[in-house]
Design an enzyme around this catalytic site. Structure first.
Site, short mmCIF file in Angstrom:
data_model
loop_
_atom_site.label_atom_id
_atom_site.label_comp_id
_atom_site.label_asym_id
_atom_site.label_seq_id
_atom_site.Cartn_x
_atom_site.Cartn_y
_atom_site.Cartn_z
CG ASP A 178 -0.24 -0.07 2.54
OD1 ASP A 178 1.01 0.02 2.57
OD2 ASP A 178 -0.92 -0.23 3.56
CG ASP A 396 -9.39 2.52 1.33
OD1 ASP A 396 -8.21 2.18 1.13
OD2 ASP A 396 -9.77 3.08 2.37
CD GLU A 445 -3.89 6.07 2.37
OE1 GLU A 445 -4.00 6.33 3.57
OE2 GLU A 445 -4.38 5.05 1.85
CD GLU A 451 -6.92 6.93 7.50
OE1 GLU A 451 -7.83 6.25 7.99
OE2 GLU A 451 -6.53 6.80 6.33
#
Length: 630
Positions: A178, A396, A445, A451
């Site tokens: 990610d 996502d 992202e 976060e």
């Protein structure tokens, strides 16, 4: 779309360019000289490609002004049919000049100019297998990729690598699918053995170099860097052990963005390498600031129409053009009643969209990738969202750069453009030229963002020189309510909305946290999300980053620092003349604002607390001007 000024191909003009700028063999098969160089001028990055006569192996080195950028590094690719990393013989060379202008919808600057020299070197093995190595050089980088004819079979891997001087400073992020690792400083040799993000920053005597990719699609596989401690070599490892191919193949660009730190930070090299826009009508694509409700209210807010209407009303009062509804707004798949025309939702989303439309606010909705995985699912979701009037999707949990997922990206990019939906990818790849080709992609992202609860101030100051160089970055600044969960001060948090570029700049705070900080709130009210220019005013990766971004005649300033409190000295290199400069910094009782008139090139002095920073606006001064706010 790109508008070519001139593209000189092989022939008389290309020959003249090659004679002036590209050294090496003049005949098809030179008996001794097996070295070629590519650059645009004497003081820009210079690629040097060498073919070893004994082994038939290729290497590529990069220098700038005679100083080392990348040491000679292996070049090659292995397929089912041939090992194209050795026993190669030179066939011929073709040169061309590339000059283009194009305009983007978001990014460091909207108008771009491309000037590159390209050399295409053709090789063959003794068995007749063919390999073309295409090398491009510009003022801010060098890149290469492989072109293979049909019949080569699946790709089994690359022998590509980047070799740095062992003592080169290195800012590396441990590889994650990610792309959400933190950047940590090592030297090239002392970095632990392991896998790292392909976006890696190094400093040598030739300046700074950021490794990157461009034009990554489902025709290939994503890459990571692998490293053995004690060496300066970083090898390219593909996400797939076998890359399926059908016909000819052009691999993604292996890019080296290089220059002084200001050049690297400002570079659009990875976009410049990418294909031109595939979206003809871009009039519906509008960047903007966004009130994002996940850190403000979580899933509970996502399930409440009343809460979402209140957020819309707040965004409207502030003049923020978008509000994002995160997870919780639709039923799980096994709870859907597909006989209901509003089957994808708990029925209130169309009502929210209409409420927001009346207030001049667009709605962005979160959706899990698994809901868009198949053509049938996309055919249900995307037209419905478009019909409701939703402006964009935040998709996502892709969490992969394998070829199969990249093929999914190819499909969703085409289909979101067809349905006029802006895109924010989370749990994702990084842009790698995507925003030039598909300008509806406002941000991604691919970063350890707001976060995260383990971020460091050093990581925050490394991001403008690493991840955010590649393209828009959805860090989601503005989470003022997370005191103690973030490593920076309120003034630094305010400035992050400028320090970090994002076509959808998602503010992650609560309305109450903004109202408690009226200076930050008023600063955010002024901020655009698209920029006419970007400049680095001061920076050292992992220590400080101060960026200026221009919109019209105003420059917005954002600074973030790691370490102890200090008085920061920032060169105000935003242009000649007098400037009214408003700065927001940390005071003893909260945020405070200073105003002063400075000349372009003067030093802006700002008191910075430990782990602090600042935000600011500079506008042309005239007698009687008292504020830059409009």
């Amino acid at each position: 779309m790109a508008v070519p000024i001139r593209t000189a191909v092989a022939g008389l003009c290309a020959g003249l360019v090659a004679t002036l700028l590209i050294t090496g063999p003049a005949q098809a098969e030179p008996p001794h000289d097996q070295v070629w160089a590519v650059s645009t001028s004497a003081h820009t990055p210079r690629a040097r490609i060498s073919l070893d006569d004994t082994t038939g192996t290729l290497s590529l080195a990069v220098s700038r002004d005679g100083r080392t950028v990348i040491e000679p590094s292996p070049v090659g690719i292995v397929t089912e049919q041939a090992d194209l990393s050795k026993e190669l013989r030179f066939l011929h060379r073709k040169d061309r000049r590339i000059e283009e202008r194009y305009r983007t919808k978001s990014g460091k600057r909207l108008d771009r100019t491309v000037r590159m020299n390209e050399t295409r070197l053709s090789f063959a093995t003794t068995a007749g297998a063919r390999l073309d190595l295409v090398v491009r050089a510009s003022a801010d980088g060098v890149a290469y990729h492989y072109v293979l004819p049909a019949g080569h079979g699946d790709v089994l891997g690359e022998t590509s690598a980047f070799t740095l001087p062992p003592d080169a400073s290195a800012w590396l992020s441990t590889y994650r699918p990610d792309n959400e690792g933190q950047f940590v400083q090592y030297t090239a040799a002392t970095a632990p053995t392991g896998a790292y993000s392909p976006q890696a920053l190094f400093a040598t005597d030739g300046g700074y170099t950021l490794l990157a990719e461009s034009d990554l699609t489902g025709a290939y596989s994503g890459a990571r860097l692998t490293h053995d401690q004690g060496t300066g070599t970083y090898r390219v490892k593909l996400a797939d052990d076998r890359v399926r191919t059908d016909g000819s193949l052009s691999t993604p660009w292996r890019a080296m963005v290089t220059g002084d730190l200001a050049t690297v930070t400002r570079s659009t090299f990875t976009d410049d390498l990418a294909p031109a826009s595939k979206v003809r009508d871009t009039s519906w694509i509008r960047p903007g600031t966004v009130l994002w409700t996940w850190l403000a209210g979580g899933r509970e807010a996502g399930q409440s129409l009343a809460a979402q209407k209140a957020y819309v009303d707040y965004a409207a009062e502030r003049g923020w053009p978008y509000e994002a509804v995160d997870a919780g707004w639709y039923f799980k798949p096994d709870e859907w009643d597909t006989t209901d025309p509003n089957w994808q939702t708990n029925s209130w989303m169309p009502e929210l969209v209409e409420h927001a439309r009346a207030k001049g606010v667009g709605i962005i909705v979160w959706i899990h990738q698994r809901e868009l995985d198949t053509p049938a699912e996309r055919a249900q979701w995307l037209p419905t969202l478009e019909r409701w009037g939703v402006k964009g999707v935040k998709i996502d949990f892709m969490d992969s750069e394998a070829q199969s997922m990249l093929q999914w990206y190819d499909a969703i990019l085409k289909e979101t453009a067809a349905h006029h939906l802006l895109v924010d990818f989370h749990g994702s790849t990084i842009p790698k030229g995507m925003q030039r080709t598909w300008p509806q992609v406002m941000t991604l992202e691919g970063v350890a963002g707001e976060e995260k609860r383990t971020n460091t101030a050093a990581h925050l100051t490394a991001l403008p020189f690493t991840r955010n160089v590649i393209g828009s970055m959805d860090f989601t600044p503005g989470a003022f309510q997370r005191v103690g969960l973030r490593p920076n001060s309120d003034a630094a948090e305010t400035g992050l909305a400028v320090t970090y570029e994002s076509g959808l700049q998602m503010y992650a705070g609560t309305p109450e946290s903004y109202d408690a900080r009226p200076l930050a709130r008023a600063f955010y009210d002024q901020l655009p999300a698209a920029w006419d220019d970007t400049r680095l005013l001061a920076g050292r990766p992992g220590q400080e980053a101060v960026l200026a971004r221009r919109s019209g005649d105003r420059w917005f300033l954002g600074g973030v620092y790691a370490g102890a409190a200090r008085t920061a000295d920032v060169p105000l290199t935003v242009g000649p003349g007098k400037w009214l400069v408003e700065t927001i910094k940390d005071g003893t009782g909260g945020l405070v604002q200073d105003r002063q008139v400075l000349r372009g090139g003067d030093t802006l002095r700002v008191d910075v607390v430990a782990g602090g920073g600042f935000a600011g606006i500079a506008c042309p001064w005239r007698p009687g001007l008292s504020t830059c706010h409009r």
